[in-house]
Design a protein around this motif. Structure first.
Motif, short mmCIF file in Angstrom:
data_model
loop_
_atom_site.label_atom_id
_atom_site.label_comp_id
_atom_site.label_asym_id
_atom_site.label_seq_id
_atom_site.Cartn_x
_atom_site.Cartn_y
_atom_site.Cartn_z
N ARG A 213 51.22 -7.32 87.35
CA ARG A 213 51.66 -6.59 86.34
C ARG A 213 50.21 -5.87 86.11
O ARG A 213 49.39 -5.69 86.38
CB ARG A 213 50.75 -7.78 85.07
CG ARG A 213 51.37 -6.98 83.96
CD ARG A 213 53.22 -7.24 83.63
NE ARG A 213 52.53 -6.71 81.82
CZ ARG A 213 53.68 -5.78 81.09
NH1 ARG A 213 54.86 -5.52 82.31
NH2 ARG A 213 53.43 -5.46 80.45
N LEU A 214 51.00 -4.30 86.61
CA LEU A 214 50.26 -3.42 86.27
C LEU A 214 49.23 -3.37 84.99
O LEU A 214 49.56 -2.35 83.66
CB LEU A 214 50.76 -1.81 86.79
CG LEU A 214 52.38 -2.22 87.96
CD1 LEU A 214 52.42 -1.22 88.35
CD2 LEU A 214 50.59 -2.57 89.18
N ASP A 244 55.66 -4.34 87.85
CA ASP A 244 54.96 -2.91 86.77
C ASP A 244 54.14 -3.75 85.00
O ASP A 244 53.94 -4.58 85.61
CB ASP A 244 56.71 -2.44 86.00
CG ASP A 244 57.18 -3.69 85.23
OD1 ASP A 244 57.14 -4.41 84.56
OD2 ASP A 244 58.79 -3.89 84.55
N GLN A 248 51.93 1.35 85.13
CA GLN A 248 52.42 1.87 86.53
C GLN A 248 52.26 3.92 85.99
O GLN A 248 52.29 3.91 87.45
CB GLN A 248 54.04 1.75 86.45
CG GLN A 248 54.74 2.69 87.63
CD GLN A 248 56.01 1.48 87.55
OE1 GLN A 248 56.26 0.50 86.38
NE2 GLN A 248 57.30 1.69 88.02
N LEU A 269 54.81 2.20 95.42
CA LEU A 269 54.72 0.90 94.39
C LEU A 269 56.01 0.83 93.75
O LEU A 269 57.02 2.06 94.23
CB LEU A 269 53.85 1.83 92.46
CG LEU A 269 52.84 1.77 92.80
CD1 LEU A 269 51.99 2.66 93.24
CD2 LEU A 269 52.57 1.80 91.42
N THR A 270 56.52 -0.60 94.37
CA THR A 270 58.10 -0.63 93.75
C THR A 270 58.72 -0.56 92.36
O THR A 270 59.93 -0.93 92.02
CB THR A 270 58.47 -1.72 94.30
OG1 THR A 270 57.92 -2.46 93.44
CG2 THR A 270 57.53 -2.01 96.11
N GLY A 271 57.17 -1.39 91.76
CA GLY A 271 57.92 -1.09 89.77
C GLY A 271 58.41 -2.61 89.57
O GLY A 271 58.21 -3.12 91.01
N ALA A 272 59.47 -3.22 89.19
CA ALA A 272 59.73 -4.11 88.74
C ALA A 272 60.77 -4.76 89.93
O ALA A 272 61.75 -3.97 90.19
CB ALA A 272 59.90 -4.75 88.03
#
Length: 392
Positions: A213-214, A244, A248, A269-272
């Motif tokens: 978790r960011l 995310d 982020q 970074l991919t995100g969720a």
């Protein structure tokens, strides 16, 4: 709800805004409820994904409960809990995390025995906060019937609080579904190629994965400090951050600036993502530079897949990683310590292989999700059979 004498109990869970490990922890317990003879009610923050939670429960009550301090919404949540508990016949109440326990214990004391799971304990930071947190945890222990800790480190931290009723404490480690993180070499190869192609990274690149978790506590800022030092002398190193959170945009901008400075795609970074398994399969090393943890599921997942592990020596991480045996431990919030560990990984690939094998064996031996579920429901049944009396 429960028919007295039917052998079916009704348990209410209280959730603050949750994601990641706490959400998955609760979902695992919820899915198993009927098997162990329980019906579920859920008192949940309206900030959670209600559609994601609703299928598991018979009764759902939404609360204006926030993660931080908000006197107005906290009072409304307290009142809503009081009203809901008066309408339902509850046998047991399970509070997840500090905020849910604080409001829930104030509102629901006396409605049914209270079980409190401590997913994290973070007294550091602001001057004086350690005393405040310890006083709050002591207050909660005095109102709850049993306290579950997801790691021995958390249990030891609470037991060290002067006056804490240690007989209430039970350590039930987090666990993962090992079958979901066991893949054949052929499937791993397929996923590895698929993800690397999508990222436009080659088989020759060495992918260092972080799943988190960011938020500040995950130590991503420390990671970026280390990347700036390591990347110029490790041209094939690639850092992949999956997850995310509120930080982020900040980290995405840092990645952009760093990639421009290096002249190559070093950080992505991919995100969720809906499924983390392909990213574990694509990686060569797992890294988690947190400065506060209970027992992170990502460490267990990466270990189960067979990745070598580098992580901060905080919380329950030290129970999974024995330094230079099942992984490498680093000092939290110390980018120089992280740099040294990454340099060791770069210089000694055989060491990484040995760490990965021993780490994988330990995770499979000690962190099975079924063990966590069974131990929790056994605690429920023991508590109910004792008439809801504490062991203290």
């Amino acid at each position: 709800m429960k028919r007295r004498g039917s052998g079916i109990y009704t348990i209410a869970h209280v959730l603050r805004p949750v994601s990641g490990g706490i959400l998955r922890h609760w979902q695992a317990l919820a899915k198993a409820a009927a098997h162990y003879g329980f019906r579920l009610a859920l008192f949940t923050s309206g900030a959670n994904n209600i559609q994601e939670l609703a299928p598991y429960v018979e009764t759902l009550v939404t609360l204006p409960l926030s993660g931080g301090v908000n006197p107005a919404s906290d009072f409304r949540s307290w009142y809503a809990l009081r009203q809901a508990a008066q309408k339902l016949q509850l046998d047991l109440i399970h509070l997840h995390g500090f905020k849910a326990a604080l409001i829930g214990s104030l509102a629901l004391k006396g409605a049914a025995p209270l079980v409190y799971t401590v997913h994290n304990y973070c007294p550091g930071g602001v001057q004086g906060s350690q005393w405040i947190y310890s006083r709050c945890e002591l207050f909660l222990a005095q109102r709850c019937t049993q306290v579950i800790c997801v790691s021995n480190h958390l249990a030891s931290s609470l037991a060290a609080i002067p006056g804490y009723p240690q007989a209430l404490l039970h350590t039930i480690p987090n666990g993962i579904d090992l079958t979901s993180f066991t893949i054949t070499p052929q499937e791993q190869s397929r996923l590895r190629q698929k993800v690397r192609t999508a990222l436009v990274w080659s088989e020759a690149d060495f992918i260092i994965l972080t799943v988190a978790r960011l938020i500040p506590a995950k130590g991503i800022a420390t990671l970026f400090q280390a990347i700036e030092i390591v990347a110029p002398t490790w041209p094939t190193a690639r850092f992949l951050i999956v997850g995310d959170g509120p930080e982020q945009p900040i980290y995405a901008q840092k990645a952009l600036e760093l990639n421009q400075k290096l002249g190559r795609s070093t950080v992505q970074l991919t995100g969720a993502v809906p499924d983390t398994l392909p990213y574990y399969a694509a990686a060569d090393l797992f890294l988690l530079p947190s400065w506060s943890e209970g027992l992170p599921l990502s460490i267990l997942e990466a270990g189960a897949v067979g990745l070598p592990l580098i992580a901060s020596a905080v919380g329950g991480i030290t129970e999974v990683i024995e330094d230079e045996v099942t992984g490498l431990l680093i000092e939290a919030q110390n980018h120089k310590s992280l740099v040294q560990a990454l340099q060791k990984a770069q210089q000694n690939p055989q060491c990484l292989k040995n760490l990965a094998q021993k780490g994988q064996a330990k995770v499979k031996r000690a962190y099975n999700l079924n063990q966590m579920i069974d131990s929790t429901y056994q605690l429920y049944h023991n508590l109910l059979q004792s008439g809801g009396k504490t062991n203290a």
